[in-house]
Design an enzyme around this catalytic site. Structure first.
Site, PDB file in Angstrom:
ATOM      1  N   HIS A  15      42.518  37.966  79.703  1.00 36.35           N
ATOM      2  CA  HIS A  15      42.103  37.431  78.412  1.00 36.35           C
ATOM      3  C   HIS A  15      41.732  38.555  77.446  1.00 36.35           C
ATOM      4  O   HIS A  15      42.118  38.531  76.274  1.00 36.35           O
ATOM      5  CB  HIS A  15      40.934  36.461  78.588  1.00 36.35           C
ATOM      6  CG  HIS A  15      41.324  35.172  79.237  1.00 36.35           C
ATOM      7  ND1 HIS A  15      42.173  34.274  78.631  1.00 36.35           N
ATOM      8  CD2 HIS A  15      40.990  34.635  80.428  1.00 36.35           C
ATOM      9  CE1 HIS A  15      42.349  33.237  79.434  1.00 36.35           C
ATOM     10  NE2 HIS A  15      41.647  33.428  80.528  1.00 36.35           N
ATOM     11  N   HIS A  46      38.906  61.225  25.924  1.00 39.13           N
ATOM     12  CA  HIS A  46      37.775  60.873  26.792  1.00 39.13           C
ATOM     13  C   HIS A  46      37.718  61.835  27.973  1.00 39.13           C
ATOM     14  O   HIS A  46      38.115  61.455  29.089  1.00 39.13           O
ATOM     15  CB  HIS A  46      37.943  59.437  27.287  1.00 39.13           C
ATOM     16  CG  HIS A  46      36.670  58.823  27.799  1.00 39.13           C
ATOM     17  ND1 HIS A  46      36.173  59.017  29.059  1.00 39.13           N
ATOM     18  CD2 HIS A  46      35.783  58.003  27.189  1.00 39.13           C
ATOM     19  CE1 HIS A  46      35.060  58.324  29.231  1.00 39.13           C
ATOM     20  NE2 HIS A  46      34.796  57.708  28.099  1.00 39.13           N
TER      21      HIS A  46
END
Length: 428
Positions: A264, A333
């Protein structure tokens, strides 16, 4: 190729019994579910009737079975039910139960498969989610389990096991996962255990419901619980467990899984690797700028997304913006000290979020996204030419025509910006 359609049960069916590990009784009710629901458990014996989705994210244990959890609610030993649902090609299903564990019944998958066959299946007119393996992957899991998953035109599982016991030894089987083949070759195969482990398991609170009627019990000499249903029943049951655990992908699977000594824990590790590979494949669907321009209406100089590197439909997206000195905003900027404007950093993040949202909508061409609000905005560091912005966004909520997302932008692994955004979806 015609895409398969989502399916649910045509009617309601019930089952009752005791859990293999808890030994507690439970009554189970299987109900049709709306498209997109997936398989969801509902613990009707607990306050608030909490729901536990059958997904990898909700796996809380793989100790002698697969256990799902959400909050304090637990559902133990789900793999037999999920295997039967996957083999029955059921995409959407409500499972209501009044105990902590799915009944073990006779220890096989067949009782669940027979119940679903009795209820019948109903096509829902919506495309089923399908994961098609595109390239081979290998998994070496803890405990000795190993897997190869390869592209194939159908869904097939081949498995081998080896136990130092005269009734088992080394076994191999290969099964195409179709309803007919599952019923014939896997469904009747029962779970098994060793008498010598019984006392230790019960001391850990496991196998409290195991009997000679619901499991193959092996003693030192051979089988203590009657006749085998197949000469190689043990490996066939392991194949069924692989099918059940891979059903937690929440999708139908196309590919060939070759498993050696599957467990599992190993099955779930494989499922997570397949899930990750599927996410990478989804990301490649909108990875390049040509594809991005099909989704976003922005164009130069306002298209601020270069690439998508991770994508999980309706849940999460990761996008890249490469910042270069050629960006037009750097001219003003700021001259001599170029810094990317904070509002454009947020705009770039919003465009990545827009791709996540547009992918979750029908009729994308007829929709436009307008951002309605920004909350908890924080700029953590300046972004300058040469930086690469990595935006990671997750969907917090999507209700009708309004959604909420949370995003974080990184440069070199450091947070540059973060914000929560609300957007509205409008017809063009």
């Amino acid at each position: 190729m015609t895409e398969p359609q989502q399916q649910t049960l045509a009617g309601e069916v019930t089952l009752e019994g005791v859990g293999l590990h808890t030994g507690q009784p439970a009554h189970v009710r299987f109900l049709p579910a709306e498209p997109g629901t997936g398989i969801r458990f509902r613990r009707i014996d607990l306050e608030g009737r909490p729901e536990v989705p059958a997904t990898l994210e909700h796996v809380v244990s793989s100790d002698r079975g697969t256990t799902l959890g959400a909050g304090d609610a637990r559902v133990h030993t789900v793999e037999h039910l999920l295997a039967a649902a996957a083999a029955s090609e059921l995409d959407n299903l409500w499972v209501e139960l009044d105990g902590p564990e799915v009944p073990i019944v006779d220890g096989s998958f067949q009782p669940f498969f027979d119940l679903f066959a009795r209820a019948g299946r109903s096509s829902q007119g919506v495309a089923a989610r399908v994961i098609r393996l595109e390239s081979p992957l290998c998994v070496e899991a803890r405990g000795g389990a190993s897997y190869v998953a390869a592209p194939a035109k159908d869904y097939r599982i081949s498995a081998s096991i080896a136990f130092d016991h005269p009734a088992v030894g080394r076994q191999f089987a290969s099964v195409e996962v179709t309803p007919a083949a599952f019923e014939r070759e896997v469904g009747p195969a029962r779970t098994f255990g060793f008498m010598r482990e019984a006392e230790a398991l019960r001391a850990r609170g496991l196998a409290l419901g195991a009997t000679l009627e619901n499991a193959i019990i092996l003693d030192d000499e051979g089988i203590a619980s009657g006749e085998l249903r197949f000469r190689d029943e043990f490996v066939r049951h392991k194949i069924g467990d692989v099918i059940g655990d891979l059903a937690l992908l929440g999708a139908r699977l196309t590919g060939h899984i070759v498993a050696d000594r599957p467990s599992h824990a190993g099955n779930l590790e494989l499922a997570r690797e397949i899930h990750a590979a599927a996410q990478r494949a989804q990301a490649r669907a909108i990875v390049d700028i040509e594809k991005i321009m099909q989704y976003l209406p922005h164009r130069y100089p306002m298209l601020l997304v270069d690439r998508i590197v991770e994508f999980e439909a309706g849940k999460r997206i990761v996008g890249i913006k490469n910042v270069t000195i050629n960006e037009p905003f750097f001219q003003g900027h700021y001259p001599g000290h170029p810094v990317m404007p904070g509002v454009l950093i947020i705009e770039a993040m919003a465009q990545v979020g827009g791709l996540l949202l547009m992918e979750a909508l029908d009729n994308v061409e007829g929709k436009t996204i307008y951002f309605m609000s920004l909350d908890n905005v924080k700029w953590r560091r300046p972004v300058t030419p040469g930086d690469q912005l990595r935006f990671e966004l997750e969907m917090l909520q999507l209700r009708r025509h309004v959604c909420r997302m949370r995003g974080v932008g990184y440069v070199d692994g450091q947070v540059a910006v973060e914000a929560e955004m609300m957007a509205g979806i409008r017809d063009r």
